[in-house]
Motif scaffolding. Structure first.
Motif, PDB file in Angstrom:
ATOM      1  N   ALA A 233     -24.681  -5.373   0.523  1.00 16.31           N
ATOM      2  CA  ALA A 233     -24.045  -4.362   1.369  1.00 16.31           C
ATOM      3  C   ALA A 233     -22.603  -4.750   1.663  1.00 16.31           C
ATOM      4  O   ALA A 233     -21.728  -3.904   1.779  1.00 16.31           O
ATOM      5  N   LEU A 234     -22.378  -6.047   1.764  1.00 15.36           N
ATOM      6  CA  LEU A 234     -21.043  -6.546   2.058  1.00 15.36           C
ATOM      7  C   LEU A 234     -20.042  -6.098   0.988  1.00 15.36           C
ATOM      8  O   LEU A 234     -18.867  -5.921   1.261  1.00 15.36           O
ATOM      9  N   ARG A 235     -20.508  -5.949  -0.229  1.00 17.33           N
ATOM     10  CA  ARG A 235     -19.566  -5.608  -1.298  1.00 17.33           C
ATOM     11  C   ARG A 235     -19.827  -4.215  -1.847  1.00 17.33           C
ATOM     12  O   ARG A 235     -19.380  -3.882  -2.928  1.00 17.33           O
ATOM     13  N   GLU A 236     -20.584  -3.416  -1.118  1.00 16.02           N
ATOM     14  CA  GLU A 236     -20.984  -2.111  -1.601  1.00 16.02           C
ATOM     15  C   GLU A 236     -19.776  -1.235  -1.871  1.00 16.02           C
ATOM     16  O   GLU A 236     -18.810  -1.225  -1.119  1.00 16.02           O
ATOM     17  N   LEU A 237     -19.814  -0.490  -2.958  1.00 14.05           N
ATOM     18  CA  LEU A 237     -18.716   0.428  -3.239  1.00 14.05           C
ATOM     19  C   LEU A 237     -19.237   1.836  -3.534  1.00 14.05           C
ATOM     20  O   LEU A 237     -18.788   2.821  -2.946  1.00 14.05           O
ATOM     21  N   THR A 238     -20.237   1.902  -4.436  1.00  9.97           N
ATOM     22  CA  THR A 238     -20.688   3.191  -4.962  1.00  9.97           C
ATOM     23  C   THR A 238     -20.984   4.214  -3.865  1.00  9.97           C
ATOM     24  O   THR A 238     -20.564   5.363  -3.944  1.00  9.97           O
TER      25      THR A 238
ATOM     26  N   LEU B 130     -14.716 -12.332  -2.260  1.00  5.49           N
ATOM     27  CA  LEU B 130     -15.424 -13.294  -3.110  1.00  5.49           C
ATOM     28  C   LEU B 130     -15.820 -14.524  -2.304  1.00  5.49           C
ATOM     29  O   LEU B 130     -16.937 -15.024  -2.410  1.00  5.49           O
ATOM     30  N   LEU B 131     -14.891 -15.003  -1.473  1.00  2.00           N
ATOM     31  CA  LEU B 131     -15.199 -16.182  -0.668  1.00  2.00           C
ATOM     32  C   LEU B 131     -16.366 -15.889   0.264  1.00  2.00           C
ATOM     33  O   LEU B 131     -17.283 -16.692   0.413  1.00  2.00           O
ATOM     34  N   LEU B 132     -16.323 -14.709   0.899  1.00  2.00           N
ATOM     35  CA  LEU B 132     -17.410 -14.322   1.805  1.00  2.00           C
ATOM     36  C   LEU B 132     -18.745 -14.290   1.068  1.00  2.00           C
ATOM     37  O   LEU B 132     -19.752 -14.832   1.530  1.00  2.00           O
ATOM     38  N   ILE B 133     -18.731 -13.657  -0.100  1.00  5.43           N
ATOM     39  CA  ILE B 133     -19.972 -13.466  -0.844  1.00  5.43           C
ATOM     40  C   ILE B 133     -20.522 -14.799  -1.335  1.00  5.43           C
ATOM     41  O   ILE B 133     -21.688 -15.118  -1.143  1.00  5.43           O
ATOM     42  N   VAL B 134     -19.648 -15.582  -1.963  1.00  7.26           N
ATOM     43  CA  VAL B 134     -20.121 -16.853  -2.503  1.00  7.26           C
ATOM     44  C   VAL B 134     -20.597 -17.757  -1.378  1.00  7.26           C
ATOM     45  O   VAL B 134     -21.646 -18.404  -1.471  1.00  7.26           O
TER      46      VAL B 134
END
Lengths: 352, 329, 366, 566
Positions: free
Chosen positions: D499-504, D541-545
């Motif tokens: 969800a943090l990187r959701e785009l669609t 990216l930092l957040l996700i990783v």
């Protein structure tokens, strides 16, 4: 010249010596079992015969042909050894029908189509699988799967059949049935069997000879009856069936319990070879102890518990701080828990 | 385990409280880029501490779509609209959703667009000219026709007029001045239709395009940051004023009026000029090393556009343009 | 007092009727076993007693209190029945330590803290888990987990304890040990136990009385273990209780002959004689004789299986298979291990007679 | 489970589950179908026909299918090859490689697309520039703005679906299945062909279908790499329709028709996948843990190892480094030299620019909130689905299947239709609409994770507590919930991170102040704020990783505990 010859076979995994200087010969048509607790090296030995493991030392010959040799760095690939093998987890191919499973080795060998047809049918008949020929394995029971594995292993008429705990995933009733089936097939086709198991009853029921193994070393190679009746050492004695190990000390030339010297004697003699140590162990099986009314035998005890199991009656008799397990047939006189009794040991085996 | 759960609960409580997005504030929809609207915001907020100011910056097409959707749903977020597609303002005025307001500062405004009733007021006279990459182009182009030369083959970009109001304006202007053949020739020279009006400039800066129709202040901003870009005005200047309008029924009318006044003030106009775009007030001084033309001169050279009809023909024009420029044909 | 009474209990799942009309009484303080093949509905009975299932009709009372009675719209949920239940899969809560598992029933009952501690410790000591109080279940062996379940079931001192195949998943040695322990605890606490199993050996070893159920959920035999084993009453029970030889027979006077032959099997036929008599005997009732005397029935040895403590010999006798089993050490000492193909004398002790049509058995030997 | 006639916990949970699924999931889907097929209260196919016969939409549909098909094929090839290499060969560092190959899974594909755009755009891409400088040519090495460009980028980030499935199957597979074939006389080649491949086929197919499903519904990559050159897929076409036709109902209807196509394709794919996975014939029985037959690669060992390393460098390291480097540039277009670098952009997006700050916080709030709500709701629904015997459960089971077949675009459209005033609630343009959409979108994850956890909780554990005197509520509190807590936490993270990187979904729903990180990156790129887009992407990216590492550690710790004694 024996059919299968293992000479000074040794296998190590890292620091652990799984199989240690094993020598063995198996005759043509013999059913030979490797028996031992898990981790004793029996499966590793079998896999070396099959060709899945190489050897640190020694060599293996089958039918007069060298198939593995550490010295010559020669290993015949497993697929070229032409053995049959059955695995514990059945290992039938789920994506092939029963017929295809059994026909597979023949197809690989390039046998003519009509011959595949007839030989596979024949194998299926032999293992009572004709009706299931077109089914997929997952529609079948465990016993049927194991029979597929057996039929497949025998499809090419191997001279040697390797069985790796093939029955341990079956329920007891099926296990007995499969045992007979294997035996019948062996009689019919006269192949040799190497049978790996940790179940002593199974090994005894099936084998002509048994090798008992422990920590990669041979303990005893003998017929089932001899292994049971004349175990080579305490380990074999204990492994091969329920056993009592009763520690005794000498007193007046007789063997008595250390904790209850006044309860009477276990044996009226003390073997001279253990006299120096001042103590020994009497080994006996629960069925070999005579359970007698009080005063009739050498050792006095009390029935601690009794369990009626139908065919047998199971007792635990305490003498001092020693518990002695006794099993009697249902037709023999019954004792109740709490009763005093006497014990006799007509067939003591002595260990240090 | 318990601790982790507690943290999760706490964090999500925060999330829910943070989710209270609604509130009293002035929301401006604008197509101005961050470099411009950001500077204006800072100045405005400094003078009007009590107003919570928020803006949403996107291409004019997107803004209009957003507003249309908001109207459909009945929930309007926008208070003030400021972008560069003049025809839209005429259209919105016709639809009656603009609040008329004649700012006391309006009398200083000079622009090709005139709206005496005050439904909207031009805030800047945006210009578009040729942005090119100085790393690859050593001789600066001087006319729109230069871009049809082989050295720009496959490397001249025009932003998508459906996404960007300035792009639409420039398409209309060029079509009017040179006819549709101009774009057909562009296509022959494999000109590219890009996305937003900012992206074509970025693509040019990167060298992906060698030249594009660039918006004045976007290009200037990138040049300031060190991009190897040049910016030249051909004889025919594309001038697209950017009007500001207040949405009818806004609950923040007073704040909206204050913002319009501010935009037209000398202070704001100076910021606009400093950011590299043409102001609407003549009493503002252009910065020294500017690439901008003299404002009066520019108005003279501007291609004259009829903004009132542009909105009616928009769909057809965009369709025509896209059909010509759309790749893969 | 926890006398368990099931009266006119009916239970069906859709069209499958598990119990049409079941009546059963378990005496107070008794260890009672329900023994039957899988699918016979014995677990359903236990679950009805526990309150996990409601009977369709009939009443279930414990200690005189009605717990289930659909006609009176009475159904006491399991948590109000004061039971101890032990499941086949242990059902030890994996997220609680041994002590937490055991004390849970007391916590739920809101017993005072110091009493909880004392009784928990007592229950843990009782099942020989002292010292493992703070272990998590995954750190325990199967047998230890089963003991936790047992302690948990016992800690609240229930009047009735229900055990559903609790030893099936244990290995043979542990199974043996645990069955002694369950029996000892039951005796010590004097609680009523209803034990469900398909393993006749456990049933025989543990029960005061037992009921044998057939595949259809009918109770075939109720009695003490010796009663049931030695006087099974019908062929189903006889077969179910162990390896069984069944020989079709003719009875003339008190003599039993293999059917259609003059092979005399026994001179000791129990009365009355059924119309289609079949002689039943256990392999241990078949005595083999090396040099059969004249007139003694003979059989050919087909297979000799040494199974460790016993020798299992399969004979071809009067055209059918007959199994004989003997202690290995006796067999060795008396020279009774034969070679395949040998002819041996056969002597049948304790013959039972069943009717091959009705499967009902007659008489037996005391 | 209670005294007859009482309205107990069972009924309450059932009704609650039903309500959640209907309101959050079923209603939006229903409205999409309704909007597509019902015009002015009558069933009418003309809208559907019209949309499908329009060349634009037909092209988009064709492109979507073609793209999904190609991506599926390439992912299957790449995923299976690597899975086989790390499980069945004597490749060095196999265990490490196995972990490394799942990394692309963490990286959002649209950030990858952004990075690759900068590396391989025809004239300006750093790689193309280098290539052209090296060979003095004017033709680029590869033009990423192309059909194959999209295929390659999607493959890079989607192949782990296949890799994970296949390597799992290869590891679980009983090695004696292959050994018995060797004993039967078959050589390694024959075994691979006749035994190994047929046996892992279901895993391959199941992974491939997941890829297909994902690719069909994926917005980011085709939007970034395709639209500029006129390549439209269904999701990008829907985006364009919604954003350019000024919110008119015709546009929405056209979009819903295309959504219907997406839903139906997804349903077909999932149905096929279920069939493949469930067909019992292919169950691979796990046997004794004997080492599987390992193919000695001999001379190919080093080249294949290098291939793996290069693949990882190219797919993971290169784009990531590019994102960060460009994020450091003063302005896009400057050469990548230290003198042109500054931390200003990162500082700006993190602390100064309201748009990006808002986006980060919006994303954090939305994903935390959605993850929590979905975790709990999914727990309740799973409980009813797995544990309870209630009448009418089949309906709930049917509804429970729905979330699995809903692509993000469809959910977005559905929530627009549902939540913009039609039922008296209008949350359009607020964060709540994204919140609702996330719940619908991630419900499938939660159901899966919670159901798996609940299936581990054997009924007898609950019955044991009932027999101990605990009421149903007490059993739930003391036994069920503590036991499924790891599953719920897993669900939480399974939702939170994507969800943090959701785009669609968010790209169709964001309002002026409710951009999410994904939307912000996407629109910044679209607006030509490339360096800020990269800086924000770097932050993302930092957040996700960071998040992934956290969960990994959490679950590894848990696993150690679980395996500790037994």
């Amino acid at each position: 010249m024996a059919f299968v010859e293992l000479r000074h076979v040794t296998k190590r995994f890292g620091q652990v010596t799984a199989v240690d200087d094993l020598c063995l010969s198996i005759e043509k048509g013999e059913c030979f079992s490797f028996l031992g607790p898990s981790g004793c090296g029996k499966t590793t030995t079998l896999r070396m015969v099959a060709g899945f493991e190489d050897l640190e030392e020694g060599e293996i010959e089958v039918g007069g042909k060298l198939i593995s040799s550490s010295l010559k760095k020669y290993y015949l690939a497993p697929e070229k050894r032409e053995f049959g093998m059955v695995f514990q987890a059945f290992a039938v191919w789920p994506h092939m029908t029963v017929f295809e499973n059994v026909a597979f080795p023949l197809r690989i060998k390039g046998v003519a189509r009509h011959e595949i047809e007839s030989r596979t049918k024949h194998s299926l008949e032999n293992t009572n699988l004709t009706k299931q020929a077109q089914l997929y394995p997952n529609e079948l029971s465990g016993g049927e799967k194991q029979r597929i594995a057996l039929a497949r292993a025998l499809a090419i008429n191997p001279g040697l059949l390797l069985l790796d705990e093939p029955l341990s995933n079956l329920d007891p009733h099926l296990r007995e049935e499969m045992r007979f089936e294997i035996k019948d097939l062996q009689r019919k086709y006269d192949f040799s069997i190497i049978y790996v198991t940790h179940d002593q009853a199974e090994a005894m029921a099936l084998s002509d000879r048994i090798m008992v193994m422990r920590d990669g070393k041979t303990q005893q190679i003998d017929t089932p009856l001899n292994v049971y009746a004349n175990p080579a050492n305490k380990f074999v004695f204990g492994f091969i069936g329920l056993s009592n190990f009763i520690p005794v000390v000498p007193r007046d030339g007789k063997a008595v319990l250390e904790s209850a010297p006044d309860a009477g004697q276990v044996s009226d003699s003390f073997p001279p070879e253990f006299a120096g140590a001042g103590r020994a162990t009497v080994a006996c099986r629960p069925a070999e102890v005579d359970l007698l009314p009080e005063g009739k035998g050498g050792l006095r005890g009390v029935i601690d518990r009794m369990a009626y199991l139908g065919e047998t009656v199971d007792y635990i008799v305490t003498v001092g701080d020693v518990e002695i397990r006794i099993q009697k047939g249902r037709r023999e006189p019954r004792f109740e828990a709490g009763m005093a009794c006497s014990l006799a040991f007509p067939k003591p085996t002595w260990y240090e | 385990m318990k601790k982790l759960l507690a943290v999760l609960v706490l964090v999500s409580l925060l999330a829910i409280s943070g989710a209270a997005w609604a509130g009293e504030k002035l929301t401006v929809y604008t197509s101005m880029k961050e470099s411009l609207i950001g500077a204006l915001k800072d100045a405005f907020v400094k003078n009007n501490a009590g107003i919570e100011f928020d803006y949403y910056s996107a291409g004019a097409g997107k803004l209009m779509a957003k507003i249309a959707a908001e109207r459909e749903s009945g929930k309007m977020t926008v208070d003030v609209l400021w972008h560069s597609e003049v025809p839209d303002f005429y259209q919105l005025k016709k639809e009656g959703i603009l609040e008329p307001y004649v700012s006391p500062e309006a009398k200083f405004v000079e622009s090709p667009v005139k709206e005496p009733e005050g439904f909207f007021t031009p805030v800047r006279n945006g210009t578009l000219a040729i942005t090119y990459n100085t790393r690859f182009i050593k001789t600066a182009p001087t006319s729109w026709q230069d871009l049809l030369k082989p050295e720009y083959k496959g490397a001249f970009g025009i932003a998508n007029p459906a996404l960007s109001g300035t792009a639409y304006g420039s398409v209309v202007a060029l079509a009017q001045q040179f006819g549709w053949e101009y774009f057909e020739n562009c296509k022959k020279n494999e000109a590219k239709m890009g996305q937003g009006s900012g992206q074509v400039v970025d693509d040019t800066a990167m060298g992906d395009l060698l030249a594009c129709i660039g918006v004045d202040y976007i290009t200037t901003d990138k040049i300031k940051k060190g991009a190897t870009l040049g910016f030249v005005y051909p004889k025919e200047v594309i001038m697209l004023p950017s009007p500001v309008a207040i949405m009818k029924g806004t609950p923040n009318l007073a704040a909206a009026k204050k913002f319009v006044d501010f935009l037209l003030s000398r202070e704001a106009q100076q910021i606009i000029a400093n950011s590299g775009t043409l102001p609407v007030r003549a009493d503002v001084e252009l910065p020294k090393d500017t690439l901008l033309p003299n404002p009066h001169d520019a108005v003279q050279r501007a291609i004259v556009l009829d903004f009132t009809t542009m909105s009616a023909t928009k769909e057809a024009t965009i369709k025509k343009f896209t059909e010509i420029l759309r790749p893969g044909k | 007092m926890a006398e368990v009474r099931l009266e006119n209990v009916r239970k069906a799942y859709g069209k499958k009727v598990v119990y049409a009309n079941l009546n059963l009484t378990i005496d107070d303080g008794e260890c009672f076993t329900l023994l039957g093949p899988s699918g016979c509905g014995k677990t359903v009975l236990l679950r009805m007693a526990a309150g996990f299932e409601q009977p369709d009709a009939g009443t279930i009372t414990v200690g005189g209190v009605t717990l289930s009675s659909p006609s009176e719209r009475i159904f006491v949920p399991p948590d109000e029945r004061s039971l101890g239940v032990v499941f086949q899969d242990y059902a030890v809560w994996p997220h609680m330590t041994v002590a937490e598992n055991v004390r849970y029933p007391l916590v739920i009952q809101k017993v005072a803290k110091n009493e909880i501690d004392a009784r928990t410790q007592d229950a843990i000591d009782n099942v020989n888990l002292t010292g493992l109080e703070n272990r998590m279940p995954y750190q325990l062996s199967g047998g230890q987990q089963q003991r936790v379940a047992l302690a948990r079931a016992l800690v609240a001192e229930p009047k009735l304890m229900l055990l559903d195949e609790p030893l099936t998943n244990l290995d043979a040695k542990l199974r043996e040990e645990m069955r002694f322990e369950i029996r000892a605890l039951q005796r010590k606490k004097g609680i009523t136990v209803l034990y469900v199993t398909h393993d006749q050996e456990i049933a025989l070893a543990i029960s005061d009385r037992m009921a044998v159920l057939d595949e259809n959920g009918n109770i075939c035999r109720i009695g003490t273990p010796t009663d049931v084993f030695e006087r099974p009453g019908n062929a189903f029970v006889f077969r179910f209780m162990g390896v069984a030889n069944m020989i079709p027979a003719d009875v003339r006077g008190r003599d039993i002959y293999a059917r259609g032959t003059d092979v005399l099997l026994s001179k000791d036929a129990p009365a009355p004689v059924p119309s289609n008599p079949v002689l039943g005997c256990r392999p241990s009732d078949v005595d083999l004789v090396r040099d059969p005397g004249p007139g003694m029935p003979t059989a050919r040895v087909r297979r000799v299986n040494l199974l460790g403590p016993i020798v299992d010999q399969r004979l071809e006798f009067a055209g059918m298979e007959l199994r004989a089993q003997l202690d290995t050490h006796k067999a060795i000492s008396r020279g009774l291990i034969f070679r395949e193909g040998d002819m041996v004398g056969v002597n049948i002790a304790n013959p039972l007679l069943f009717d091959s049509n009705t499967l009902e058995g007659v008489g037996s030997h005391e | 489970m209670n005294r007859t006639g009482k309205f107990g916990i069972a009924e309450l949970l059932f009704v609650l589950s039903l309500l959640i699924l209907i309101v959050i999931v079923a209603l939006p889907v229903l409205l999409i179908f309704w909007t597509s097929f019902v015009v002015d209260g009558h069933f009418n196919l003309s809208a559907v026909v019209e949309v499908l016969t329009k060349p634009d939409t037909f092209e988009a549909l064709k492109m979507s299918l073609l793209l999904a098909a190609c991506v599926t094929v390439t992912c299957t090839a790449v995923g299976t090859l690597f899975a086989w290499l790390v499980t069945r060969t004597d490749m060095p560092f196999k265990e490490t490689m196995k972990v490394l190959f799942t990394i692309p899974f963490m990286l959002p594909a649209f950030i990858g697309a952004l990075a690759w755009k900068m590396l391989l755009s025809p004239r300006a891409g750093y790689i193309n520039q280098f290539w052209m400088a090296l060979f003095g040519t004017r033709t680029p090495l590869f033009n990423i703005y192309s059909f194959w460009g999209i295929v390659i980028i999607e493959t890079m980030y989607l192949f782990p679906f296949v890799f994970i499935q296949v390597s799992g199957a290869l590891e679980r597979m009983d090695p004696t299945l292959e050994e018995s074939a060797r004993i039967a006389g078959a050589g390694l080649f024959t075994i691979t062909r006749k035994i190994t491949i047929p046996l892992i086929l279901p895993a391959v197919v199941s992974g491939a279908l997941l890829v297909c499903l994902y690719s069909l519904a994926h917005f980011g990559t085709p939007a970034i790499l395709g639209t500029e050159v006129g390549i439209y897929t269904i999701p990008t076409k829907i985006y364009e329709l919604i954003h350019q036709s000024a919110g008119s109902f015709t546009a929405i209807r056209a979009a819903t028709v295309m959504s219907v196509i997406l839903v139906l394709s997804a349903a077909v794919i999932l149905y096929t996948q279920n069939r493949v996975v469930k067909s019992g014939r292919f169950q691979i029985i796990a046997g004794k843990s004997v080492r599987p037959t390992v193919l000695k690669l001999r001379g190919l060992r080093t080249p294949l190892f290098i291939l793996c390393i290069v693949y990882l460098l190219v797919t993971v390291v290169m784009p990531t480094v590019t994102i960060f480097l460009v994020g450091l540039l003063k302005t896009y277009g400057l050469p990548l030299q230290l003198g042109n670098m500054t931390f200003e952009n990162f500082y700006y997006v993190l602390f100064k620019w309201k748009l990006t700050k808002d986006a980060i916080f919006n994303s954090l709030y939305l994903s935390l909130g959605a993850a929590l709500v979905t975790m709990v709701a999914g727990g309740i629904i799973s409980y009813v689905l797995v544990k309870m015997k209630v009448r009418g459960k089949w309906f709930l089971e049917f509804l429970g299947m729905l979330p699995f077949s809903l692509p993000g675009t469809v959910i977005a459209l559905g929530v627009i239709l549902t939540w913009s005033g039609r039922f008296g609630i209008n949350i359009y343009n607020t964060g709540w609409i994204i919140f609702v959409a996330y719940i619908a979108r991630y419900m499938a994850f939660s159901l899966k994770s919670n159901s798996a956890a609940l299936e581990q909780v054997h009924d007898s554990l609950v019955e044991a507590s009932r027999a101990s005197g605990a009421t149903p509520w007490q059993s739930l509190r003391d036994v069920v919930i503590p036991l499924i807590r790891p599953g719920m936490i897993a669900a939480f993270f399974l939702i939170f991170l994507p969800a943090l990187r959701e785009l669609t979904t968010s790209v169709l729903l964001y309002g002026p102040t409710t951009r999410t990180i994904g939307v912000a990156i996407y629109t910044l790129n679209e607006d030509g704020e490339t360096v800020y887009a990269c800086a924000l992407a770097g932050v993302a990216l930092l957040l996700i990783v960071g998040g992934e590492i956290l969960i990994k550690r959490f679950f590894e710790k848990k696993k150690r505990l679980d395996n500790g004694g037994a």
